[in-house]
Write an enzyme that holds these catalytic residues in place. Sequence first.
Site, PDB file in Angstrom:
ATOM      1  N   ASP A  85     -10.982  24.621  21.762  1.00  0.00           N
ATOM      2  CA  ASP A  85     -11.746  23.755  22.509  1.00  0.00           C
ATOM      3  C   ASP A  85     -10.862  22.717  22.833  1.00  0.00           C
ATOM      4  O   ASP A  85     -10.773  21.750  22.265  1.00  0.00           O
ATOM      5  CB  ASP A  85     -13.213  23.384  21.786  1.00  0.00           C
ATOM      6  CG  ASP A  85     -14.106  22.702  22.548  1.00  0.00           C
ATOM      7  OD1 ASP A  85     -13.624  22.442  23.817  1.00  0.00           O
ATOM      8  OD2 ASP A  85     -15.002  21.882  22.305  1.00  0.00           O
ATOM      9  N   ARG A 116      -6.097  16.011  33.361  1.00  0.00           N
ATOM     10  CA  ARG A 116      -7.270  15.459  32.916  1.00  0.00           C
ATOM     11  C   ARG A 116      -7.659  15.833  31.667  1.00  0.00           C
ATOM     12  O   ARG A 116      -8.319  15.261  30.830  1.00  0.00           O
ATOM     13  CB  ARG A 116      -8.470  15.541  33.850  1.00  0.00           C
ATOM     14  CG  ARG A 116      -8.140  15.050  35.349  1.00  0.00           C
ATOM     15  CD  ARG A 116      -9.421  15.250  36.252  1.00  0.00           C
ATOM     16  NE  ARG A 116      -9.685  16.526  36.595  1.00  0.00           N
ATOM     17  CZ  ARG A 116      -9.283  17.152  37.689  1.00  0.00           C
ATOM     18  NH1 ARG A 116      -8.338  16.534  38.407  1.00  0.00           N
ATOM     19  NH2 ARG A 116      -9.579  18.313  37.915  1.00  0.00           N
ATOM     20  N   ASP A 181      -0.165  38.008  43.867  1.00  0.00           N
ATOM     21  CA  ASP A 181      -0.452  37.474  42.346  1.00  0.00           C
ATOM     22  C   ASP A 181       0.582  38.137  41.408  1.00  0.00           C
ATOM     23  O   ASP A 181       1.359  37.269  40.755  1.00  0.00           O
ATOM     24  CB  ASP A 181      -1.942  38.134  41.747  1.00  0.00           C
ATOM     25  CG  ASP A 181      -2.823  36.944  41.831  1.00  0.00           C
ATOM     26  OD1 ASP A 181      -2.652  35.858  41.742  1.00  0.00           O
ATOM     27  OD2 ASP A 181      -3.972  37.159  41.770  1.00  0.00           O
TER      28      ASP A 181
END
Length: 417
Positions: A85, A116, A181
Amino acid sequence: MKSISRKRQLEETVLLGGIKVVSFCHFLQGPAADQYLADMGADVIKVEPLTGAYERHWSGAGVYIEGVSGFYLCANRNKRSIGIDLKSPEGKEVARRLIAGADVVLENFRPGVFSRLGFDQAELDRLNPTLIFASASGFGSSGPMVDKPGQDILVQARSGLISVTGTPEVGPTPVGAAVVDQHGGALLAMGILGAIVRKLREGKGTRVEGSLLNAGIDLQGEPLLNWFAGGTKREVLNREKNLATWFHEAPYGVYPARDGHVVVSLCKVPDLAEAVESDDIRALLSKDRYEDRDEFARALALATAKFSVEELEQRFDSHNVWWAPIRYYDELLTDPQLVHSEVFRKVEVKGRTIHLVNHPNRYDGKVPDLRVLALEIGEHTREILSEHGYSSSEVEHLLSANAVVASRDEASERGAA
């Protein structure tokens, strides 16, 4: 697949053994990049959120193998998985410790998201001054498109690829695979490899950035040069449906047979005319194969349609015509050259056998081994934390605090041990 004798496996790898990569990647571009590195022997740790990377929860055509996404399996071989997390203080600290011990950190969040989360360039420099920090994004880290979503078909459109694959008559036509990709992943892996060489030679880190838009443009280097240098107009895209591109001369394209289709590439027109016994093509010998490409294509299509693919094989081969039969996916596993080249690998996923596409290169004549396949989220969490100095009690605390997650498989293996 269990993770056994990791140190011995890495020591036996002749290319990137000993290189440590921490990957904060999802979708395809980033995972494809670090999969190339993992195949070459790098120890790639895939950091996933507690609920798993995005590609675990979506799969093309809804294909899941015993609950495991086909999308996940195509780009995550040879990586270990840890679930963290990144928004929790304790989870961030785990990530910091992983970063401090890495050679490479790779991420493909939207620009600004990784910063961030607390991992801007200054923080990474503080944690690991010689770190190679690589980012993959849709449009780069700056510019007017920086906040736009980047995805393969969107870039196929913006890079012009769709416009030239189709024709004005049939309309723009996308490529039938995520080629941007995959190419973007290969280019990013190439950049990281260059940075690894620099680090080994000079002891310096490097900031490596790749973008899908640049990868889409890079795919088209030849036609773009010809377009701009030739002062080309859109009208040139109008061409007979059999012709593959706007810039090749005839017969470069797809042609019908009685029982399928073939591609015809480079050849001498007299040889081609003899191969298919076409007076119409013989009559075109004095004409320009680019300016009169449509006429060539129509004549060849009428000629090839009379023969079977097997008959065309005999005729083309005997007249030195470069050609190939068009294969469908259900024919590939038995293709003699693909079998010989070990292009596919049989892998057991929870009792079911599937085929993975192997690493594309050979090293000393060998396909890189499949050392590990993390089928569960956090399948190697305990193992990785232990390697980075966490005690058993500290690991259990992190698990109980939901700062990290470990898979059931790893827990059961530990219990059995």
